[in-house]
Write an enzyme that holds these catalytic residues in place. Structure first.
Site, PDB file in Angstrom:
ATOM      1  N   LYS A 227     -10.005  -6.445   8.493  1.00  0.00           N
ATOM      2  CA  LYS A 227      -8.966  -6.089   9.389  1.00  0.00           C
ATOM      3  C   LYS A 227      -9.561  -6.620  10.570  1.00  0.00           C
ATOM      4  CE  LYS A 227      -7.272  -1.886   7.006  1.00  0.00           C
ATOM      5  NZ  LYS A 227      -7.240  -0.638   7.011  1.00  0.00           N
TER       6      LYS A 227
ATOM      7  N   SER B  72       0.778  -1.168  -0.012  1.00  0.00           N
ATOM      8  CA  SER B  72      -0.153   0.061   0.021  1.00  0.00           C
ATOM      9  C   SER B  72       0.926   1.300   0.021  1.00  0.00           C
ATOM     10  CB  SER B  72      -0.855   0.211   1.422  1.00  0.00           C
ATOM     11  OG  SER B  72      -1.533   1.001   1.339  1.00  0.00           O
TER      12      SER B  72
ATOM     13  N   ASP C  69      -7.097   3.280  -2.815  1.00  0.00           N
ATOM     14  CA  ASP C  69      -7.775   3.300  -1.701  1.00  0.00           C
ATOM     15  C   ASP C  69      -8.079   4.844  -1.336  1.00  0.00           C
ATOM     16  OD1 ASP C  69      -8.631   3.148   0.949  1.00  0.00           O
ATOM     17  OD2 ASP C  69      -7.105   2.121   1.745  1.00  0.00           O
TER      18      ASP C  69
ATOM     19  N   ASP D 282     -13.888  -0.955   3.634  1.00  0.00           N
ATOM     20  CA  ASP D 282     -12.914  -0.977   4.503  1.00  0.00           C
ATOM     21  C   ASP D 282     -13.378  -0.520   5.876  1.00  0.00           C
ATOM     22  OD1 ASP D 282     -10.799  -0.676   6.510  1.00  0.00           O
ATOM     23  OD2 ASP D 282      -9.506   0.270   5.080  1.00  0.00           O
TER      24      ASP D 282
HETATM   25  O1  OSB Z   1      -7.069   2.276   4.749  1.00  0.00           O
HETATM   26  O2  OSB Z   1      -6.078   0.403   4.504  1.00  0.00           O
HETATM   27  C1  OSB Z   1      -6.158   1.382   5.026  1.00  0.00           C
HETATM   28  C2  OSB Z   1      -2.654   2.119   7.070  1.00  0.00           C
HETATM   29  C3  OSB Z   1      -3.329   2.545   8.309  1.00  0.00           C
HETATM   30  C4  OSB Z   1      -4.583   2.841   8.075  1.00  0.00           C
HETATM   31  C5  OSB Z   1      -5.648   2.432   7.105  1.00  0.00           C
HETATM   32  C6  OSB Z   1      -5.037   1.960   5.979  1.00  0.00           C
HETATM   33  C7  OSB Z   1      -3.590   1.740   5.850  1.00  0.00           C
HETATM   34  C8  OSB Z   1      -2.911   0.925   4.647  1.00  0.00           C
HETATM   35  C9  OSB Z   1      -1.673   0.218   4.876  1.00  0.00           C
HETATM   36  O3  OSB Z   1      -3.626   1.097   3.691  1.00  0.00           O
HETATM   37  C10 OSB Z   1      -1.783  -1.180   4.943  1.00  0.00           C
HETATM   38  C11 OSB Z   1      -0.288  -1.700   5.617  1.00  0.00           C
HETATM   39  O4  OSB Z   1       0.517  -1.686   4.863  1.00  0.00           O
HETATM   40  O5  OSB Z   1      -0.260  -1.944   6.889  1.00  0.00           O
HETATM   41 MG    MG Z   2      -8.275   1.298   3.515  1.00  0.00          MG
END
Ligand code: OSB
Ligand code: MG
Length: 370
Positions: free
Chosen positions: A262, A135, A188, A238
């Site tokens: 998550k 990401s 995202d 999400d």
């Molecule tokens: O929206 O998926 C998300 C990290 C912190 C909070 C929200 C998000 C994210 C990421 C990173 O996209 C995912 C990772 O590499 O841990």
């Molecule tokens: Mg996300």
């Protein structure tokens, strides 16, 4: 198992690269680590709440407050016969899913260790390796984005997620899509758009993205259904999914085709498994999301992603992409040949916790015995 002792530690780990999303830039990870003791075993859990209430309303501060004042008194000294007892014990507390998940998940690891099984096996997993991607935060320029993506593609990642927001959408997608046609690409938005942007989001369709993650409000489901009906790109939820009821609403309303699961955001592995089964039955694909976890949470994510309906690559990247030195070892590394991560095979999380480093980094501690 009797929960004999619980200790909480708040620590801060510097991130290797600043992480910019539509809600701000993060340069370090504040995290609460849970140490749980009982029947001669010590196990660890991680609370994925962030420093501020940007991704979710929970923060390190609220999680600390709710755990120390309300959740620990409900669980300390209790005899647990199965991990699913934990959500029952903590039911009097409404919300605070990330605080609850940290405690419940440590108990899952406890049962896995007690049965001498990897957590993946206890959860019902079926894989020895899990597919992963990376990401990438919003970059200062498109050139820098191209550089970042090149680096990750060279490192072996075959799925790239770009953070997007109004003004950082079509141009960067077009550049990356053209330069890396073989990569599975997704965006995202972390809720940066509204239904007024349907025409703009429709412009994304020709690029064939794997999905558009959380384009609309963090607590919305109905508008995502209106959006999905008007665009071809699969919508992934999400932030909107806080538990099985939200997943049911998403399915009923056709508010998207994919769930980013998550475990912290849905209150722990018990709810994660429920949502997994509901999604599987409804034909909704899923993948394991990330919250810049330390090696403790990352290990949990790798184990969770072994379940059958995790059919898309997860936001579970190699440790070196986040932390120079982690609190669990060995670091997670990417298998270049197939963009996967190998699932630890030892009992429980299957990682070694660096208790000295946690002790050294701790800025706040709390202990209860029962
Ligand atoms: O929206 O998926 C998300 C990290 C912190 C909070 C929200 C998000 C994210 C990421 C990173 O996209 C995912 C990772 O590499 O841990
Ligand atoms: Mg996300």
């Amino acid at each position: 198992m009797k929960i004999e002792k619980i200790e909480l530690f708040e620590i801060q780990l510097p991130l290797v690269h600043p992480f910019r999303t539509s809600f701000g830039t993060q340069v370090k990870r504040d995290v609460i680590v849970v140490k749980l003791q009982g029947d001669g075993l010590i196990v660890w859990g991680e609370c994925v709440a962030s420093a501020g209430p940007w991704y979710s309303s929970e923060t390190i501060g609220t999680a600390w407050h709710v755990m120390t004042e309300f959740l620990l008194p409900l669980v300390i000294g209790q005899d647990i016969s199965a991990p699913a007892d934990m959500p029952k014990l903590m039911k009097p507390v409404r919300g605070h899913v990330m605080a609850k998940a940290a405690l419940e998940n440590a108990v899952w690891t406890w049962f896995a260790e007690a049965e001498n099984k990897p957590l993946s096996v206890l959860l019902g997993g079926v894989r020895e390796r899990v597919e992963v991607g990376v990401s990438i935060g919003i970059q200062p320029s498109i050139e820098q984005l191209v550089d970042r993506v090149s680096g990750f593609v060279e490192a072996g990642y075959r799925r790239i997620k770009m953070k997007i927001e109004p003004g950082w959408l079509i141009e960067p997608i077009e550049r990356i899509r053209t330069k890396f046609p073989e990569v599975r690409l997704m965006g995202d938005a972390n809720s940066a758009f509204t239904l007024d942007d349907v025409a703009l989001l429709k412009e994304v369709d020709p690029y064939g993205l794997l999905m558009l993650e959380q384009p609309l409000s963090y607590d919305d489901i109905a508008d995502h259904a209106r959006l999905q009906a008007q665009i071809d790109t699969p919508v992934c939820l999400d932030e909107s999914i806080h538990g099985p009821a939200d997943a049911q609403a998403m399915i009923d309303l056709k508010a998207g085709r994919i769930i980013n699961l998550k475990v912290g955001r849905v209150g722990g592995f018990t709810n994660a498994l429920k949502i997994h089964d509901m999604a599987q039955a409804a034909g909704i694909q899923m993948w394991c999301g990330g919250m810049l976890e330390t090696g403790i949470g990352r290990a949990g994510n790798v184990h969770l992603a072994t379940l059958p309906n995790f059919v898309l690559p997860g936001d579970i990247s190699a440790t070196e992409r986040y932390y120079a030195r982690d609190i669990a070892n060995p670091p997670f590394v990417l298998n270049r040949e197939d963009s996967t991560m190998t699932v630890p095979t030892g009992p429980g999380l299957g990682v070694e916790i660096d208790t000295e480093l946690i002790d050294h980094l701790a800025s706040r501690r709390h202990k209860v015995e029962g």
